[in-house]
Design an enzyme around this catalytic site. Structure first.
Site, short mmCIF file in Angstrom:
data_model
loop_
_atom_site.label_atom_id
_atom_site.label_comp_id
_atom_site.label_asym_id
_atom_site.label_seq_id
_atom_site.Cartn_x
_atom_site.Cartn_y
_atom_site.Cartn_z
N GLU A 61 -44.60 89.40 26.85
CA GLU A 61 -43.90 88.24 26.28
C GLU A 61 -43.40 87.37 27.43
OE1 GLU A 61 -40.42 88.72 23.74
OE2 GLU A 61 -40.41 86.56 23.34
N GLU A 86 -39.02 86.52 32.31
CA GLU A 86 -38.04 85.50 31.94
C GLU A 86 -37.50 84.88 33.24
OE1 GLU A 86 -36.49 84.00 29.00
OE2 GLU A 86 -35.65 82.97 30.74
N ASP A 113 -41.14 83.05 37.07
CA ASP A 113 -42.16 82.35 36.28
C ASP A 113 -43.38 83.26 36.13
OD1 ASP A 113 -44.35 80.66 35.50
OD2 ASP A 113 -43.10 78.95 36.03
N ASP A 136 -39.98 76.56 25.87
CA ASP A 136 -39.26 75.29 26.11
C ASP A 136 -40.23 74.13 25.97
OD1 ASP A 136 -36.68 76.38 26.84
OD2 ASP A 136 -37.66 77.14 28.64
N LYS A 140 -38.86 65.91 29.02
CA LYS A 140 -38.98 64.80 29.98
C LYS A 140 -40.37 64.79 30.61
CE LYS A 140 -34.15 64.76 31.36
NZ LYS A 140 -33.22 65.21 32.38
N ASP A 172 -40.70 75.72 16.69
CA ASP A 172 -40.14 74.81 15.68
C ASP A 172 -40.35 73.37 16.13
OD1 ASP A 172 -38.25 75.72 17.73
OD2 ASP A 172 -36.89 74.25 16.86
C1 SAM Z 1 -36.39 78.34 24.02
S1 SAM Z 1 -36.23 79.85 24.85
C2 SAM Z 1 -36.86 81.00 23.63
C3 SAM Z 1 -36.50 82.44 23.93
C4 SAM Z 1 -37.11 83.49 22.98
N1 SAM Z 1 -38.54 83.54 23.08
C5 SAM Z 1 -36.69 83.20 21.55
O1 SAM Z 1 -37.55 82.79 20.77
O2 SAM Z 1 -35.51 83.40 21.25
C6 SAM Z 1 -37.56 79.79 26.05
C7 SAM Z 1 -37.36 80.78 27.19
O3 SAM Z 1 -38.52 80.78 28.03
C8 SAM Z 1 -38.09 80.92 29.38
N2 SAM Z 1 -39.19 80.39 30.19
C9 SAM Z 1 -39.61 79.10 30.25
N3 SAM Z 1 -40.68 78.99 31.03
C10 SAM Z 1 -40.96 80.24 31.51
C11 SAM Z 1 -41.95 80.77 32.40
N4 SAM Z 1 -42.88 79.98 32.94
N5 SAM Z 1 -41.93 82.11 32.68
C12 SAM Z 1 -40.98 82.90 32.13
N6 SAM Z 1 -40.01 82.45 31.27
C13 SAM Z 1 -40.01 81.15 30.97
C14 SAM Z 1 -36.79 80.14 29.45
O4 SAM Z 1 -35.96 80.56 30.49
C15 SAM Z 1 -36.18 80.43 28.07
O5 SAM Z 1 -35.31 81.53 28.10
#
Ligand code: SAM
Length: 228
Positions: A61, A86, A113, A136, A140, A172
Site C-alpha cells: 500500500e 508512507e 516516497d 493526494d 497545484k 473521492d
Molecule cells: C489523502 S492521504 C490517504 C491516506 C490513506 N490511504 C487513507 O485512505 O486514509 C494520502 C497519503 O499518501 C501519502 N503519500 C503521498 N504520496 C506518497 C508517495 N509517493 N509515497 C508514499 N506515500 C505517499 C501522504 O503522505 C498521505 O498520507
C-alpha cells in the site's frame, strides 16, 4: 548521491525529497520498531526487506496514512506479506501503535516516497497486489509532478508488478479517478469487476462515508505483456 542523480530524482517529483538525502538532514526523533525498516540506511533492514517480500504473496500500500486499511488487510489475510510506504513520519508512528494494539504480525512499514524506496529492494514481478487508496490529488500545477497516478509517477513501480497483479485505486476526487482511468491501461492494466478478495475500508473513506462524500473504487489486473 551525485548531483546528476539528485537532479534526476527531483525531476521525478519525489514527495519529501529523496529518502536518502532526507535521512541525512532530518532533525526529528527516530522511529524505533521491529516492523519499521529503513533499508536505505541499514544493510540489515535491506536484507530483511528482501527476505520479507520474496516468498509472497506480497501486498503493497502506497500512502497508508494512519494504517486502517493495511492493518485490517494484514489481519484478514494472514498468509500475505504486507508492506506499507508512507512519507509522513507521524503517520508511520500512529500506524505502528495501531498495529501493536491489533497484534498485526505480517506487515512492515517504510518511510519515504515509494517510487524511490521500493525499486532497489523488491524483485521484479514480486508485487501481487498494489493499493493506492485516496492518493493526494496535488491540486497545484507545480505539484502535479508528485502525482502517483500518471504514467511517469507509476513508471518506477511497473517492473515490480507480477503478471495478473491486482491494482486497486480508490478516491473521492474525480480528477484522480480520471487520471487512473488513463494511466493504468497505459501501463498494461485491465479493468476488472472487483478485487476478488475482501478489502477493508481506509481512514479517509470512513470520513467520506460519514460526511456523505461519494468515493469510488477501480480494480485492475496487470498484464505483463500489455501497456504502451
Ligand atoms: C489523502 S492521504 C490517504 C491516506 C490513506 N490511504 C487513507 O485512505 O486514509 C494520502 C497519503 O499518501 C501519502 N503519500 C503521498 N504520496 C506518497 C508517495 N509517493 N509515497 C508514499 N506515500 C505517499 C501522504 O503522505 C498521505 O498520507
Amino acid at each position: 548521491m551525485s548531483d546528476e542523480r539528485r537532479e534526476d530524482f527531483e525531476a521525478k517529483g519525489l514527495v519529501g525529497g529523496h529518502p536518502e538525502i532526507r535521512a541525512k538532514t532530518r532533525r526529528c526523533v527516530e522511529v524505533e520498531h521491529s516492523s519499521f525498516w529503513t533499508p536505505l540506511e541499514s544493510d540489515s533492514h535491506a536484507t530483511a526487506l528482501r527476505q520479507f517480500s520474496a516468498p509472497g504473496p506480497l501486498a503493497v500500500e502506497i500512502g497508508f496514512g494512519r494504517g486502517l486499511f493495511l492493518g485490517r488487510f494484514a489481519m484478514q489475510h494472514c498468509d500475505w506479506h504486507c508492506l506499507g510506504v508512507e512519507v509522513k513520519r507521524k503517520l508511520v508512528r500512529e500506524a505502528l501503535v495501531r498495529f501493536d494494539k491489533w497484534g498485526v504480525v505480517n506487515a512492515r512499514l517504510l518511510l519515504g516516497d515509494a517510487r524511490a524506496l521500493l525499486p532497489p529492494f523488491l524483485e521484479k514481478g514480486s508485487i501481487d497486489a498494489l493499493f493506492i487508496l485516496f492518493p493526494d490529488p496535488w491540486w497545484k500545477k507545480k505539484h502535479h509532478k508528485r502525482r502517483l497516478l500518471d504514467a511517469v509517477g507509476l513508471a518506477p513501480l511497473v517492473p515490480l508488478l507480477k503478471d495478473n497483479a491486482l491494482v486497486v485505486v480508490r478516491s473521492d476526487v474525480p480528477v484522480v479517478l480520471d487520471l487512473a482511468r488513463i494511466a493504468l491501461p497505459a501501463i498494461g492494466c485491465e479493468l476488472t469487476d472487483g478485487p476478488g478478495l475482501e478489502l477493508p475500508v481506509t481512514d479517509r473513506e470512513r470520513v467520506c462515508d460519514r460526511i456523505g462524500i461519494p468515493s469510488q473504487e477501480l480494480c485492475y489486473r496487470f498484464r505483463a505483456s500489455g501497456g504502451a
